[in-house]
Enzyme design. Structure first.
Site, mmCIF file in Angstrom:
data_model
loop_
_atom_site.group_PDB
_atom_site.id
_atom_site.type_symbol
_atom_site.label_atom_id
_atom_site.label_comp_id
_atom_site.label_asym_id
_atom_site.label_seq_id
_atom_site.Cartn_x
_atom_site.Cartn_y
_atom_site.Cartn_z
ATOM 1 N N HIS A 129 -1.005 -0.108 -9.798
ATOM 2 C CA HIS A 129 -1.744 -1.013 -8.841
ATOM 3 C C HIS A 129 -2.503 -2.129 -9.544
ATOM 4 C CE1 HIS A 129 -3.873 -1.013 -4.629
ATOM 5 N NE2 HIS A 129 -3.480 -2.292 -5.049
ATOM 6 N N ARG A 139 0.779 -1.115 0.116
ATOM 7 C CA ARG A 139 0.069 -0.009 -0.020
ATOM 8 C C ARG A 139 0.850 1.243 -0.061
ATOM 9 N NH1 ARG A 139 -3.543 -2.764 -1.571
ATOM 10 N NH2 ARG A 139 -5.579 -3.186 -0.611
ATOM 11 N N GLU A 150 -3.170 7.438 -3.908
ATOM 12 C CA GLU A 150 -3.854 6.828 -5.196
ATOM 13 C C GLU A 150 -4.964 7.356 -5.805
ATOM 14 O OE1 GLU A 150 -2.123 2.893 -4.848
ATOM 15 O OE2 GLU A 150 -4.003 2.192 -6.046
HETATM 16 C C1 GLV Z 1 -4.676 -5.194 -3.763
HETATM 17 O O1 GLV Z 1 -4.072 -4.346 -3.642
HETATM 18 C C2 GLV Z 1 -5.482 -6.167 -2.648
HETATM 19 O O2 GLV Z 1 -5.221 -5.699 -1.662
HETATM 20 O O3 GLV Z 1 -5.701 -7.248 -3.090
#
Ligand code: GLV
Length: 326
Positions: free
Chosen positions: A291, A244, A273
């Site tokens: 991402h 993250r 983000e």
């Molecule tokens: C993606 O970032 C997830 O947490 O599945």
């Protein structure tokens, strides 16, 4: 035992065909957003009203405002992600709402992408590709895009040795890397089999050529990697973040990449983000991805199916397969 009344399930995005077929087998009514990328906040607040189940994305903020909008009918929030920092789990628990995530089904895909970033940054793949496309004349020379030797004894430091961290370690083992990791309660036998050494974070940062982040975002891990930690990593080192964005202080990272405090970074996630710190956009020694850690076709289907199965179970009065504990 009486079966709870099936209420409406709302999906905040347009699911894949396979997930859609699964939705069609559910006994109760289902509503789905039209866009695969999700809904605006206003659309979601309106569509969730009166729903019994919500299948949502990591971009949906599930907070008191949304729970108020849904009303007392809501029994489950099923996140189509393993991370659940977008959900106020305590607020859901206080209202008796189950929260679920999608652990296990995306470990390999996410570790594949983290390792792709490790290789791309260490061996300067994206920089070199841009150089060839620029049309600048070149010929083979000993100092052209020289980077870190990954398989000749480089050390990988894994911060967060859970399922995805272990999947990353399996890849590093195949590349003959030395592997160190921050202490973990869950790693156990596999960590021992992979020869992973445990180190506290400051020692891991000093020891590792590449640091890869695989911990969840919590109040404790916000800005875990800041200016001091980047300084400890040192020149030539590489940071990979597929976890993250807010785990890293992005302004400090941009400064560290610009002045050579560290060598390179590979980022799949960002602090704010989808905004990216403008200084990062200008730097050649950072690879930036939108991402896509779990973006394998089968993986995305498995995530959607697991989220739907969690919702189905709770609506049917059964235990959720993968609950998040407050
Ligand atoms: C993606 O970032 C997830 O947490 O599945």
């Amino acid at each position: 035992m009486s079966t709870p009344t099936q209420g409406r399930l709302h999906v905040s995005f347009r699911p894949s065909d396979r997930a859609h077929q699964a939705l069609e087998t559910l006994p109760g009514p289902v509503t789905c957003a039209a866009d695969p990328s999700g809904q605006t906040r206003a659309e979601l607040l309106s569509d969730v009203r009166g729903a019994a189940a919500l299948v949502c994305l990591l971009t949906d903020r599930v907070d008191a405002e949304l729970l108020d909008a849904a009303g007392p009918s809501l029994r489950i929030v099923a996140n189509m992600a393993v991370g659940h920092d977008n959900i106020d789990v305590a607020a859901c628990a206080a209202r008796g709402i189950t929260v679920t995530n999608t652990p296990g089904v995306l470990d390999e895909a996410t570790a594949d992408l983290a390792f792709a970033l490790l290789l791309a940054t260490s061996r300067r793949v994206v920089e070199a590709d841009a150089f060839v496309r620029s049309g600048e004349p070149w010929s083979w020379r000993p100092d052209l895009f020289v980077g870190l030797d990954v398989s000749s004894g480089a050390t990988l430091g894994i911060v967060g040795l859970g399922r995805i961290g272990l999947a990353m370690a399996r890849r590093a083992r195949a590349f003959d890397m030395r592997i160190v990791a921050t202490p973990s309660r869950s790693a156990g036998e596999e960590a021992a089999r992979l020869g992973i050494e445990t180190l506290p974070l400051p020692d891991l940062l000093v020891t590792s050529d590449v640091v890869s982040l695989h911990c969840p975002l919590t109040p404790e891990t916000r800005h875990l990697i800041g200016a001091e930690e980047l300084r400890q990593m040192g020149p030539g080192s590489v940071l990979v973040n597929t976890a993250r964005g807010p785990i890293v202080d992005e302004a400090a990272l941009a400064a560290a990449l610009a002045d050579g405090t560290i060598g390179a970074a590979g980022l799949d996630v960002f602090e704010d983000e989808p905004a990216v710190h403008p200084d990062l956009l200008a730097l050649p020694n950072v690879v930036l991805l939108p991402h896509i850690g779990s973006a394998g076709r089968a993986t995305r289907d498995r995530m959607a199916m697991l989220a739907i199965d969690n919702a189905r179970a709770v609506l049917a009065g059964e235990p959720a397969p993968t609950p998040v504990h407050p």
